[in-house]
Motif scaffolding. Structure first.
Motif, PDB file in Angstrom:
ATOM      1  N   THR A 166     -11.658   9.147  49.861  1.00 51.49           N
ATOM      2  CA  THR A 166     -13.064   9.530  49.717  1.00 51.49           C
ATOM      3  C   THR A 166     -13.353  10.994  50.022  1.00 51.49           C
ATOM      4  OG1 THR A 166     -13.531   8.835  51.979  1.00 51.49           O
ATOM      5  CG2 THR A 166     -13.879   7.193  50.228  1.00 51.49           C
ATOM      6  N   ASP A 167     -12.361  11.733  50.520  1.00 53.41           N
ATOM      7  CA  ASP A 167     -12.583  13.165  50.758  1.00 53.41           C
ATOM      8  C   ASP A 167     -11.259  13.930  50.724  1.00 53.41           C
ATOM      9  OD1 ASP A 167     -11.328  12.962  53.276  1.00 53.41           O
ATOM     10  OD2 ASP A 167     -13.211  12.896  54.366  1.00 53.41           O
ATOM     11  N   GLU A 168     -11.353  15.230  50.834  1.00 54.29           N
ATOM     12  CA  GLU A 168     -10.176  16.093  50.731  1.00 54.29           C
ATOM     13  C   GLU A 168      -9.204  15.933  51.898  1.00 54.29           C
ATOM     14  OE1 GLU A 168     -11.727  20.022  50.209  1.00 54.29           O
ATOM     15  OE2 GLU A 168     -12.712  19.477  48.328  1.00 54.29           O
ATOM     16  N   ALA A 197      -3.504   8.553  46.379  1.00 51.68           N
ATOM     17  CA  ALA A 197      -3.577  10.007  46.198  1.00 51.68           C
ATOM     18  C   ALA A 197      -3.464  10.400  44.725  1.00 51.68           C
ATOM     19  CB  ALA A 197      -2.486  10.689  47.011  1.00 51.68           C
ATOM     20  N   GLN A 198      -2.669   9.661  43.971  1.00 51.16           N
ATOM     21  CA  GLN A 198      -2.468   9.955  42.550  1.00 51.16           C
ATOM     22  C   GLN A 198      -3.284   9.031  41.643  1.00 51.16           C
ATOM     23  OE1 GLN A 198      -0.609  12.620  41.577  1.00 51.16           O
ATOM     24  NE2 GLN A 198      -0.449  13.024  43.764  1.00 51.16           N
ATOM     25  N   ASN A 199      -3.970   8.050  42.234  1.00 55.31           N
ATOM     26  CA  ASN A 199      -4.717   7.027  41.496  1.00 55.31           C
ATOM     27  C   ASN A 199      -3.855   6.417  40.394  1.00 55.31           C
ATOM     28  OD1 ASN A 199      -7.002   5.415  41.105  1.00 55.31           O
ATOM     29  ND2 ASN A 199      -7.664   6.664  39.384  1.00 55.31           N
ATOM     30  N   CYS A 200      -2.708   5.893  40.828  1.00 54.41           N
ATOM     31  CA  CYS A 200      -1.797   5.279  39.871  1.00 54.41           C
ATOM     32  C   CYS A 200      -1.107   4.076  40.516  1.00 54.41           C
ATOM     33  CB  CYS A 200      -0.762   6.292  39.371  1.00 54.41           C
ATOM     34  SG  CYS A 200       0.472   6.777  40.590  1.00 54.41           S
ATOM     35  N   LEU A 201      -0.448   3.298  39.675  1.00 51.97           N
ATOM     36  CA  LEU A 201       0.366   2.177  40.125  1.00 51.97           C
ATOM     37  C   LEU A 201       1.829   2.532  39.923  1.00 51.97           C
ATOM     38  CD1 LEU A 201      -1.597  -0.812  38.530  1.00 51.97           C
ATOM     39  CD2 LEU A 201      -1.692  -0.004  40.901  1.00 51.97           C
TER      40      LEU A 201
END
Length: 186
Positions: free
Chosen positions: A50-52, A83-87
Motif C-alpha cells: 500500500t505504500d513505497e 512487489a511485482q504483482n505477479c504469480l
C-alpha cells in the motif's frame, strides 16, 4: 519458473458496514475461473503493498511479513509476489484436492484456493502464534474483499499441512497454515 503478471486490483466501493453485514461463508461456487482483476483484488486485499515502504493491507507480527499468499488453481500452485504483482508457479499440478482432509466437493469445484504459508525461518524471532494471527487477518481481508465483489468463499484450517506443503513444492521451512477457497456463487 513460469510467471503470470496480474492486472491492477479493482476499486472496492462497498461501505465497510455493508460488507460486514453481508459477509457469510458460502461453499456453493461455480467452477468458472475468476477474472484476473478479481483474483488480483483478492490477493491485494490479503497481502498487497500500500505504500513505497512496502507496508501491506494487513498488519504483520514484528513487521516480519512471514506469511505469504499462494494460489491453487487447476493449472498449479502459484506464489503471489506482491512487489511485482505477479504469480510465480511452484508446480503445474492441480493440488486443490490435496488441500482437504475430507471429500469436500466444493474444494474441487471452486476455481481458487488461497493458501497462507508461514515462513518458519523468517518468523523464528516472533512468538509462535504470530503467523497464525497474521494469516487470520489475511483470511478476513479475503472474506471482506470477496463479499464486496459478490463472491462465495470459505476459510478452512482442516487439511494435511505436510501433504499440501509437499504437493506445492515448498521447502521444509514453509508451512501452509490457513486456506480460503473462493469462486463465483452458484
Amino acid at each position: 519458473m513460469k510467471t503470470i503478471d496480474l492486472k491492477a486490483h479493482l476499486q472496492l466501493d462497498m461501505a465497510l458496514g455493508e460488507v460486514l453485514q453481508k459477509r457469510r461463508t458460502n461453499r456453493d461456487c461455480q467452477s468458472k475461473q475468476l477474472d484476473e482483476e478479481v483474483l488480483s483484488t483478492l490477493l491485494w486485499a490479503c497481502a498487497g503493498i500500500t505504500d513505497e515502504d512496502g507496508r501491506r493491507t494487513v498488519p504483520s507480527t514484528m513487521d516480519l511479513r512471514a506469511v505469504t499468499s499462494y494460489v491453487l488453481r487447476a493449472d498449479g500452485a502459484w506464489r503471489y509476489n506482491a512487489a511485482q504483482n505477479c504469480l510465480e508457479q511452484t508446480t503445474d499440478k492441480d493440488v486443490r484436492e490435496v488441500s482437504t482432509v475430507r471429500q469436500f466437493d466444493y474444494v474441487k469445484t471452486a476455481p481458487v484456493t488461497i493458501v497462507f504459508v508461514a515462513d518458519k525461518e523468517r518468523s523464528k524471532t516472533a512468538r509462535p502464534t504470530g503467523v497464525y494471527v497474521d494469516a487470520g487477518t489475511m483470511g478476513q481481508n479475503c472474506y471482506l474483499a470477496a463479499t464486496a465483489m459478490g463472491l462465495a468463499g470459505c476459510i478452512r484450517a482442516s487439511f494435511e499441512h505436510e501433504e499440501l506443503r509437499k504437493a506445492m513444492n515448498l521447502t521444509e521451512y514453509l508451512e501452509p497454515i490457513l486456506l480460503f477457497t473462493v469462486g463465483y456463487p452458484k
